[in-house]
Design a protein around this motif. Structure first.
Motif, short mmCIF file in Angstrom:
data_model
loop_
_atom_site.label_atom_id
_atom_site.label_comp_id
_atom_site.label_asym_id
_atom_site.label_seq_id
_atom_site.Cartn_x
_atom_site.Cartn_y
_atom_site.Cartn_z
N VAL A 23 -0.81 44.30 -44.94
CA VAL A 23 -2.14 44.14 -44.80
C VAL A 23 -2.26 44.04 -46.23
O VAL A 23 -2.26 45.02 -47.28
N VAL A 24 -3.04 42.84 -46.76
CA VAL A 24 -3.42 42.76 -48.17
C VAL A 24 -4.98 42.86 -48.21
O VAL A 24 -5.77 42.56 -47.26
N SER A 25 -5.29 43.06 -49.52
CA SER A 25 -6.56 43.23 -50.01
C SER A 25 -6.82 42.98 -51.63
O SER A 25 -5.75 43.19 -52.35
N GLY A 26 -7.64 42.28 -51.93
CA GLY A 26 -8.01 42.08 -53.52
C GLY A 26 -7.53 40.57 -53.75
O GLY A 26 -7.88 40.09 -54.74
N PHE A 27 -7.06 39.60 -52.76
CA PHE A 27 -6.95 38.33 -52.95
C PHE A 27 -6.87 37.83 -51.57
O PHE A 27 -6.72 38.38 -50.46
N SER A 28 -6.62 36.50 -51.70
CA SER A 28 -6.77 35.48 -50.28
C SER A 28 -5.34 34.89 -49.85
O SER A 28 -4.90 34.36 -51.00
N LEU A 29 -5.10 35.15 -48.83
CA LEU A 29 -3.73 34.51 -48.44
C LEU A 29 -3.78 33.20 -48.27
O LEU A 29 -2.92 32.35 -48.15
N ASP A 30 -5.27 32.45 -48.26
CA ASP A 30 -5.23 31.00 -48.22
C ASP A 30 -4.91 30.39 -49.51
O ASP A 30 -4.52 29.29 -49.36
N TYR A 60 14.05 31.41 -46.06
CA TYR A 60 14.68 32.76 -45.70
C TYR A 60 15.94 32.75 -46.55
O TYR A 60 16.66 31.96 -46.64
N ALA A 61 16.27 34.14 -46.77
CA ALA A 61 17.63 34.36 -47.13
C ALA A 61 18.69 33.90 -46.03
O ALA A 61 18.56 34.13 -44.90
N ASP A 62 19.79 33.42 -46.57
CA ASP A 62 20.84 33.10 -45.49
C ASP A 62 21.33 34.21 -44.54
O ASP A 62 21.60 33.85 -43.42
N SER A 63 21.40 35.64 -45.26
CA SER A 63 21.75 36.75 -44.30
C SER A 63 20.73 36.90 -43.22
O SER A 63 21.11 37.70 -42.26
N VAL A 64 19.64 36.15 -42.91
CA VAL A 64 18.32 36.70 -42.02
C VAL A 64 18.13 35.40 -41.20
O VAL A 64 17.34 35.49 -40.32
N LYS A 65 18.61 34.20 -41.64
CA LYS A 65 18.16 32.90 -40.75
C LYS A 65 18.51 32.98 -39.37
O LYS A 65 19.63 33.56 -39.29
N GLY A 66 17.48 32.55 -38.85
CA GLY A 66 17.75 32.64 -37.27
C GLY A 66 17.38 34.07 -36.48
O GLY A 66 17.21 34.25 -35.37
N ARG A 67 17.32 35.16 -37.54
CA ARG A 67 16.83 36.65 -36.97
C ARG A 67 15.51 36.76 -37.30
O ARG A 67 15.09 37.55 -36.54
N PHE A 68 15.21 36.51 -38.43
CA PHE A 68 13.94 36.99 -38.85
C PHE A 68 12.98 36.04 -38.88
O PHE A 68 13.10 34.89 -39.15
N THR A 69 11.44 36.30 -38.87
CA THR A 69 10.60 35.11 -38.95
C THR A 69 9.20 35.84 -39.48
O THR A 69 8.72 36.72 -39.40
N ILE A 70 8.72 35.17 -40.50
CA ILE A 70 7.68 35.42 -41.30
C ILE A 70 6.62 34.71 -40.62
O ILE A 70 6.55 33.25 -40.27
N SER A 71 5.30 35.29 -40.58
CA SER A 71 4.13 34.58 -40.38
C SER A 71 2.91 35.51 -40.84
O SER A 71 2.86 36.47 -41.41
N ARG A 72 1.73 34.82 -40.72
CA ARG A 72 0.56 35.35 -41.22
C ARG A 72 -0.65 35.18 -40.57
O ARG A 72 -0.87 34.14 -39.69
N ASP A 73 -1.77 35.93 -40.71
CA ASP A 73 -2.88 35.77 -39.97
C ASP A 73 -4.17 35.99 -41.09
O ASP A 73 -4.39 37.15 -41.66
N ASN A 74 -4.42 34.80 -41.67
CA ASN A 74 -5.17 34.91 -42.82
C ASN A 74 -6.46 35.39 -42.85
O ASN A 74 -6.89 36.12 -43.47
N ALA A 75 -7.23 35.42 -41.37
CA ALA A 75 -8.39 36.12 -41.21
C ALA A 75 -8.16 37.55 -41.44
O ALA A 75 -9.19 38.16 -41.77
N LYS A 76 -7.08 37.85 -40.69
CA LYS A 76 -6.82 39.37 -40.56
C LYS A 76 -6.35 39.84 -42.23
O LYS A 76 -6.13 41.30 -42.21
#
Length: 126
Positions: A23-30, A60-76
């Motif tokens: 959870v971030v605050s003080g700047f915009s993920l946009d 993604y780092a090679d060690s996590v490709k296919g296993r990890f997924t990054i995502s975001r909800d800018n509004a939240k």
């Protein structure tokens, strides 16, 4: 005031899944990209994943490709790291970091990171 607060870490068996949140605050993920990093005991901090603010490009780092997924909800103002098929070598403290403020001293690839969370522990038992 810039803040990044991670959560979601814990103990999981090999092959299991966890979802980390930042959870971030003080700047915009946009406007500012966000990354996930990890540091295992006795090892250097390493980049895990990064997402661009404008186009949503992901890396993604090679060690996590296919296993990890990054995502975001800018509004939240939340960034996630979905981690599947976890391995013992994924055990580490995981940190999220932002490109804000610009000119940060830590660089991964050609991206500078200026603010960091406090980290969340992920332990994968084999």
């Amino acid at each position: 005031q810039v803040q990044l607060v991670e959560s979601g870490g814990g103990l999981v068996q090999s092959g299991g899944s966890l979802r980390l949140s930042c959870v971030v605050s003080g700047f915009s993920l946009d406007y500012y990209g966000i990354g996930w990093f990890r540091q295992a005991p006795g090892k250097e901090r390493e980049g895990v994943s990064w997402m661009d603010a404008i186009e949503g490009t992901t890396v993604y780092a090679d060690s996590v490709k296919g296993r990890f997924t990054i995502s975001r909800d800018n509004a939240k103002k939340i960034v996630y790291l979905q981690m599947n098929s976890l391995k013992a070598e994924d055990t580490a403290v995981y940190y999220c970091a932002s490109e804000y403020p610009s000119g940060g001293r830590y660089t991964w690839g050609n991206v500078n990171f200026g603010s960091w969370g406090q980290g969340t522990q992920v332990t994968v038992s084999s």
